[in-house]
Every structure is written in structure tokens, then in C-alpha cells.
Design a protein around this motif. Sequence first.
Motif: not given
Length: 796
Positions: A237-244
Motif C-alpha cells: 500500500q505504500n506504493a500509492i501516493d497520498a493524493r490518490q
Amino acid sequence: MRSNIIAFALGVCLLQQQPQLPPLVWALLLLPALALWWSLQKARGSRAVFVAAVLLPALITATGFFYAAARAQWRLDERLPAQFEGVDLSVTGVVAGLPQAFDGGVRFDFDLEQVDSAAARLPRRIALAWYKGASREAFHDAAFIRAGERWRFTVRLKRPHGSVNPYGFDYESWLMQRDVGATGYVRPGAAVRLDDLVPRPAYLLQRGREILRERHRAALPDYPYGGILIALAIGDQNAIDARQWRLFARTGVSHLMSISGLHVTMVASLLAALVHWLWRRSSALMLALPARKASALAGFVAALAYCLIAGYAVPAQRTLYMVGVVALALWAGRVSSVSRVLCAALLLVLLLDPWAVLAPGFWLSFGAVAVILYVATGRLRAGRAPQTGHGRDIAGSVVQWGRVQWAITLALAPLLLVWFQQMSLVSPLANAMAIPLVSLVVTPLALAGSVLPFDFILELAHAVMAAQMWLLEWCAALPAAVWQQHAPESWTVALALAGTAWMLLPRGVPARWLGLPLMLPMFTVLPPVPAQGALWLTVLDVGQGLAIFAQTRRHALLYDTGPAYGPDSDGGSRVILPYLRASGVAQLDAMIVTHDDNDHAGGAVSVLAGIPVAALYTSVPQTHPAWLAASGYRLPCAVGGAWDWDGVRFELLHPTADSYAVERIKSNDRSCVLRIATAQGAVLLTGDIEARSERQLLARTPAALRADVLLAPHHSSRTSSTPEFIAAVQPRWVVLPVGYRNRFGHPKEQVVERYRASGARMLRTDNAGAVLVRMDGEGISVQGYRDIRRRYWHAQ
């Protein structure tokens, strides 16, 4: 059986609310209680039967309580002993999970195998950070650290510790759930890679996941949604950035963008259906094993394989246990009641993981399944004759699916407001589009592209995901896409849950609309506010930094905004905004950013972007991001600024207006000093002023310095809190805003001794958590939030 399992679960839940663990010897009291129940079972008479019926659930509840207590005690015994905090230790072990790179270095879990010091007793698993050095060479090895490698490190560790705030994320609980007994960092030098790969199943699995992650990154370099595909394929899940993540939260589809129960169930169902169809084509296979048993076994194997690829994370484990119980029931031919299968899965989850009840995902996943059973079981064809025709069957399925989505959204709304103080109003629409695409198209393509050497498969998955993201952006832009509010009172949540259950009763039940009034208090009962002339002040625990919220009857002020922890995380977004939203604060009448140090101004832009601010008082230059981001009044802090709110006096005591023309003044000594006075007493907030500013205040306004509660200047560093200043303030309480084992060594011992000699009571945010100050008709109270809401896993 179902009532007994629920009683066991109740006992587990009760244990997780305890401030300390009970002595396990008390569990021996269950033996005479069990003997009493047995004798009552054998006795005759209605009274004995009644007492036995009441005693049994109490016994099972106590069994769940002490079972969870025993597991918790064993886990606490694994934590790092206090005497080994902050000392250099030479350790050997294996990188246990996927290393996660960040701007400052790399983080990873580390399984300890050996400690050079014979006296040291360390936990089995620790969480380490390897920070970049002053030169590129110092970080060279850390950049290429891989899962499954054996290393020898010199590390410096500390016990699990995190910020504790009202409505805040409990980091210590999270570490407890993950069985991490210490956190720390790798010391420069002396890092040696001993083996490229330790050939154990768990480490081979993690290396395989890392290879799949590299496969995705190589096939989709710089693709905007490549991280989502990685999360769907291997659970990173760390691969998804905060904006997404913010977009997913706004549209209510966050559960789809990781290895969720829906995806695990989908993979298991698809393979089970395929095996069932193929099995029935062979008479020999049918004679050897019934197709139902073969498909049940295949579904469980598929779920297990997917969970392993996902790293066997706790949420995936819960779903695997549920699938396993269903598969076992199908194998044994004992699927007499879906609710019994659900309860059996609940029991298995709690036996293997008693801390599951601490995770919102546990309640949301089991709650969603329970709602589906509640609204669908026995009602699919109620009230109408069976329809014929393929088109009508499809239409009926769509209508039924829409009803289920509506029921889930309605029933889970109280829980979402409790944990997150927001819910997506466009969630049914967004999920209607996202569930088929993500579950049936994107996820299978991401899995296939992970193992097949054809890049076009991942490119196709990315193209479909891009279309899905466009649809989600459209949903997020709709008016009133998200409902945000205060954290509801517990009694209003109970009423709301009862109301939703009543509203979701089958058609034909009269007056189902009466459930709506039961839900209204959850929205209309607002959090309490101070009385006229009273002040409520909260020194938030933001680590090594400062953020204070002051509230009067109709006004709110924020004093400093905490530090920036990284590019996408700061005290404003992680601590302040969730606290304000949960407290029912929709606007700040004023915000003071004392000076431009990161630990005071790091979260300012996030706060200004997340909540309306009527006025900004600050000493930062006009080129500072906070000054530029402010949309309301912008005023420099200066002596003489004063105002009254609801019978409470606010007065700026420092700096002077002419000090801004003197360039050589340190930013610390230009900190905004604020005094807040009520009829019961006063608070003095000092920012980072040092001895020079203290002398100026003593010379300029010595009488105004008197206060009952003092914020220790500059985090109680040696450059502040002079004896003369302390004598002028004469505080009864001193709040020391410091981070746990911070690198500055705050608070300094000589400063602590000065305050102790003055007779003041000291509260440190690293020990007390957030500090709550109440000045009202009952006097002055000062409490640490760790004491108010202590749990057994919190650091002592």
C-alpha cells in the motif's frame, strides 16, 4: 453456538479496553465457576436452569477476556527492556519485509537472530530506519537492501512509542498488532551484508514479492497509477501516493485499492467456480471426489496463495480465515446457516489474532457481511413471483445489488463517523463503477501481468485503471461528495445502529421510517463547548514540535502547527485537522505561527488548506509558504495586540513591532508570546523564546508574565527558562512539549531542576501525551491524555 462465540468476542473486546493487564492467576477463578455451572446443569428446578443459563455466557466472556490477556502478556514480554534503549547494539538478522524507500532513507522490518551482547534481551522483530548519510557513499548499501538478506548492523533502539491525542491514530497499538517489539535506526558504518538470501519460506516469499514489485516498476516506469497496480497485486500500500489515497477516501473506494477481503474472495470464487465447472466434466473425478469438495479446496488454496503474495497482512488473514471456515463447512456438508459460518470465522479470527478488534477494518468487514446477510437472506424473492427471461433476471440482480449497496452504506455510516468523522456520499455510485472494473478486470490483469513476461498486460491494466481514476475524479468533484462532522457520542451511535437495523427490516414491517429519528442524534448532538468565560486548551502531542488548540464558548485559536515529518506528512494533516474535525470545529478564528522553525510551522500550509482561518498572526517573513497560503487577515505578531472572546482575554506580549527591522535577531527570539487570561487563572504560551527574550519580557511587562500554566520556552532547552523568568511567572503547572528520546536531549536536566525547585508540577508530552487544560467555574484542571485514556500497551 452463535451466542457463545459472541460472548467470547465480548470478553476479547473488554480486555482491549483495559488500562493494564489483570493478573493471570485470576483466571483460576474460572475453575470453581465452571464446577458451579456443571452442578447447576445437573440439578433440577427452573431456578437452577435459569442461573446456569446466565452463568454460561458470563464464563465464556471471562474465558475470552483471560485468553486475550494471556496473549497480550506474552507479547508485552517480548518488548525491548528499558535498559537497552538508546545504546549501540551489534545485531545480526534478516530483512523480514519489503524495504520501503523514503526521502530520508529506507525503512524495513528486521528479524533478529543474534545479539553480540550476551546480557541484551531483544524482541524477535524490530522496525528499523536506515537514514541517508552526509555523503552519497554513506547511503549506498541502504539503497539496495533487499528482502531476505542477512545483515549485521549496529543499531540504536527504543521501546514502542507514539503520539497519543484525542481522536488520534494509536501508533503503539499498531505496533502491538504487528508484533514489533522495538523501533530504531541503523548507526553509520559497521553494516555488513552476510547473505544475499536466507532460504526460509517466509523470506523466500518476501523476496518473490520484491521481484514482482520490480517487475511492475520496470514495465510501468513513471506511470501515474503504477503504484495502485502494485498494491492490488502484492499488497504494497505504500506504493500509492497520498493524493490518490485522499481521492479514494473522498469517493469511498479505499477498500478496493489494496488486498481487501473483496479481492481475496473474488480470486477464491473465480478459481472455485472454474474447478467446479471442470470437475463436473469428468466422471472419474466426480467418483473420486465430489465437485463441491474439490471447488471448496481450490477456493481456499487460491485465497491462501493470494494472501501469501500480499505479504500475509492482517486484513488479508481475516478474509482467509473466513474463506477457510466456509470451505471447511462446504467440505463437511454442514452449511446449515450462513450466520453460523460467520460466527465460526469470527471465533477463528479472534483465536489467532485477539488484537483484530482494534482495527476498524475488522468491524467494517464483518459488519458488511452481517448487513448482507441481514438484508438478503430469505428476501431475494420475497413478495413477488419468480421472473422469467434473461433480461428480467439481470434487471432483478442489478436491483438487488443496488439494495445491498444502499444497505451497507447506511448501516456502516455510524462506524465510519466514529473512526474517521467522515463518509463519502458518492460511495454507492463510485463503488458501482469501481467494484466491477477493479475486482474483475484490473486486479486479474495486475496479477497476470506480474507473472507473465508480457508488458502489454500491465499496460492494459493501467489503461483501465486510468479510466477508473477519471470516473473517480468526476465523482469526487460532485457537490457535497463527502459528509464531515464531529465524532458522535457513543450513545448516539448505539441509537443510530438500532435505527439502521429498523430501517432495513423487510418490506411489510410497519413504520420502518421510525428508524430515521433514532439516527438524528448522531448528527445533531454536538460536542460540549466551554461555558461563558471558560477556556479549554489542549497541548497536542506532535512529537518534537508544538501545536496548541485554545477554545472559548464561540471562538477557536490554534497556536503553532507542529512539524513536517516528510513531503506528504506533517502535524497539520496527521494530528491537528483530525482533532479539529472530531471536536466539531469547522473554522479557526485565529491561527498563530510563532516563528518559521519547522517544528512550529511545518503543518501550517496543511491547516490553512484544510480549514477556514479568519486571521493569521505570525512572525514569519512574507515569503513564507504559510503567509502566502493564508486567505484571511495576515498580521505580524506585535506587543499590544489584544482581544476578548467570550469573557476570555488574549494578549500578545512579544515580539515588539520594531524588532522586525533588526535582521540579526534569531527567529526563536521573534516567537509570538501569547497570554490567555480567565477569571480562574492564566496561561502563558512562549513559543521558542530564549534567555534574551525572557529578559526583555521581564524588563517590559513583568506583571503580565504571571500565569498558572506555563508552556516551557523552547522545549525546556538550556538556552531558556532562566531562574528570573520562572520566578516572575510563578507557574503551578509547566507543560514541556518534547518528543520521546529526541535528538536534542530536551528537556535539559538543569531546566527540569529549576521548575522542580519552584514547586511547579511538570507534564511532558512524551510521557503524558496531549495535555488538557480546563479553566472554568470549577477551577483549573491539567491532565495528560495518557492518564485519561490509558491502554495496557501504552508506554509507561
